[in-house]
Design an enzyme around this catalytic site. Structure first.
Site, short mmCIF file in Angstrom:
data_model
loop_
_atom_site.label_atom_id
_atom_site.label_comp_id
_atom_site.label_asym_id
_atom_site.label_seq_id
_atom_site.Cartn_x
_atom_site.Cartn_y
_atom_site.Cartn_z
N ASP A 1 2.55 4.98 0.93
CA ASP A 1 3.24 4.22 -0.36
C ASP A 1 4.29 3.37 0.17
O ASP A 1 5.37 3.90 0.52
CB ASP A 1 3.18 5.22 -1.25
CG ASP A 1 3.94 4.83 -2.36
OD1 ASP A 1 4.42 3.62 -2.45
OD2 ASP A 1 4.22 5.63 -3.42
N SER B 1 5.52 7.63 -10.59
CA SER B 1 6.03 6.18 -10.30
C SER B 1 7.03 6.17 -11.52
O SER B 1 7.82 6.90 -11.39
CB SER B 1 4.65 5.32 -10.52
OG SER B 1 5.40 3.95 -10.60
N HIS C 1 0.36 3.28 -2.92
CA HIS C 1 1.14 3.91 -3.90
C HIS C 1 0.02 4.36 -5.15
O HIS C 1 0.39 5.47 -5.88
CB HIS C 1 1.96 3.02 -4.88
CG HIS C 1 2.89 3.23 -6.03
ND1 HIS C 1 3.61 4.27 -5.85
CD2 HIS C 1 2.89 2.85 -7.38
CE1 HIS C 1 4.23 4.56 -7.22
NE2 HIS C 1 3.67 3.48 -8.01
N ASP C 2 -1.10 3.84 -5.28
CA ASP C 2 -2.15 4.08 -6.16
C ASP C 2 -2.62 5.64 -5.86
O ASP C 2 -3.52 6.34 -6.62
CB ASP C 2 -3.48 3.43 -6.04
CG ASP C 2 -3.26 2.12 -7.19
OD1 ASP C 2 -2.15 2.27 -7.78
OD2 ASP C 2 -4.20 1.46 -6.85
N ARG D 1 -0.01 -9.14 -12.49
CA ARG D 1 -0.83 -7.96 -11.98
C ARG D 1 -1.20 -7.97 -10.56
O ARG D 1 -1.30 -7.22 -10.01
CB ARG D 1 -2.02 -7.92 -13.04
CG ARG D 1 -2.72 -6.73 -12.96
CD ARG D 1 -1.96 -5.47 -13.06
NE ARG D 1 -2.77 -4.11 -12.89
CZ ARG D 1 -2.15 -2.89 -13.06
NH1 ARG D 1 -0.95 -2.86 -13.20
NH2 ARG D 1 -2.96 -1.93 -13.06
#
Length: 391
Positions: A322, A157, A355-356, A227
């Site tokens: 992602d 990232s 994405h994680d 968040r």
């Protein structure tokens, strides 16, 4: 907490503070006269300092990359799945350095540390940072550690952007560059998500234009919302469906506006936990650094020209679901590297986690990563009678 520390863990580790007296000139035109970086290291630096690997962190990351700070720590470092004995970044072979970036909120000089000129926290007066600034500070760190050239600079990232910038700013100082779940610049949609997060924080009544430290408060609601928005973008539709579906927390509708679905409760939990552990001014800084990163922008938007200085080999990894840093963005980077005549290996990993996924030990991902790092390790000189410094 770990009842027993696993054999493939780096074990109990301690952070180290490195103080720098030489001023650091910044992209914004300002400078830091003195500054600190917090780091952790794992493994042993070999005799010619050729086995060092730098880990660059993402937006909410830090120096605690692997292992445990104490037997009471419930979770290991944020990339423990990839770093340790026998893992892709094998600490039996590599000396690994994790660093908390300048502007961070985990001990390195940043908004929540004291400004020596005022004796108060920097707060919003801390200078805006760029990826280039971080890389320059990391180069000073390498000098301090006696590392002339990294075996690899690795990041996911925002960390991948730093790894890429290393190859441009200090091409002679790394042999390999691993860019994972990243991009050569943010899309307009990504910049938009970052602005929503910044607005959520800055419009919180407790933000006080960034001077909330002096009022002994925290813009908790804004951080929580930022968040929550970010976390949605880090997951995929498939991953959220598999993890939560439309499951109700209490098994039935309550016909009010309280969280009723499992996914709502999950996002609130993540937001609340984050708001108590991360600094709001740091969040603003990190997202701006993301927005500003665009090495090709200085070369007439010619990515191949921007990558021309690079002398290292590259590994680029993306994940199918992602959508924050999509495979298309990674392929653009790969195309730019090929056009610039640079050696590059590319893997697109089929994974539902969004994405994680770059943080998760997905078997195919770990296989690709391990294979590439094994190639780097195989080229290292063989030790003769032991290594020089353990840290």
């Amino acid at each position: 907490m770990p009842a027993v520390i696993p054999d493939d863990s780096v074990g109990l580790v301690s952070p180290e503070r490195i103080h720098f007296e030489q001023p650091l000139e910044l992209s914004c035109g300002r400078r830091l006269d003195t500054w600190d970086l917090i780091i952790e290291t794992y493994g042993t630096l070999n005799a010619d300092a050729s086995n060092a690997v730098l880990i660059c962190h993402a937006l909410s990351g830090h120096h605690h990359v692997a292992g445990y700070h104490s037997m009471d720590e419930r979770k290991p470092g944020w990339w423990d799945a990839a770093i340790g004995p026998g893992k892709p970044i094998d600490t039996n072979r590599f000396f690994v350095v994790g660093v908390n970036n300048l502007g961070g909120c985990h001990g390195s000089t940043g908004p929540n540390t004291l400004n020596p000129a005022t004796g108060k926290p920097y707060g919003p007066d801390f200078p805006i940072m760029t990826v280039q600034d971080w890389v320059h500070s990391q180069a000073r760190l390498a000098d301090h550690l006696g590392i002339r050239q990294w075996a690899a600079v690795v990041g996911g990232s925002l960390g991948g952007m730093q790894a890429l910038q290393w190859s441009i700013s200090y091409p002679e100082r790394l042999r390999h560059c691993a860019v994972i779940a990243s991009a050569a610049k943010l899309s307009a949609q990504n910049i938009a998500f970052n602005e929503v997060a910044r607005q959520a924080i800055s419009k919180d009544p407790e933000f006080h234009d960034g001077h909330y430290y002096e009022r002994n408060t925290v813009p908790r609601t804004g951080l929580m919302l930022a968040r929550m928005v970010g976390h949605i973008t880090y997951l995929s539709d498939d991953g959220m469906r598999d993890k939560f579906g439309r499951e109700l927390k209490d098994g039935k509708l309550s016909f009010d506006f309280n969280p009723q679905f499992e996914v709502e409760s999950y996002l609130q939990y993540q937001g609340e936990r984050f708001s108590s552990s991360f600094d709001a001014n740091t969040y603003l800084l990190m997202t701006k650094a993301l927005d500003y990163f665009d090495p090709a922008g200085e070369q007439g938007h010619d990515l191949a020209a921007a990558l021309a200085p690079a002398q290292c080999d590259f590994l680029v990894v993306s994940f199918t679901t992602d959508w924050r840093f999509s495979p298309e963005r990674s392929r653009e980077l790969v195309d730019g590297l090929i056009a610039a005549g640079k050696p590059v290996s590319y893997a697109e990993i089929d994974a539902p986690q969004g994405h994680d996924a770059f943080l998760i030990p997905i078997p195919r991902y770990m296989e690709v990563f391990r294979s590439y790092m094994n190639r780097i390790a195989a080229a290292l000189p063989q030790p003769e009678g032991g290594a020089s410094h353990a840290r």
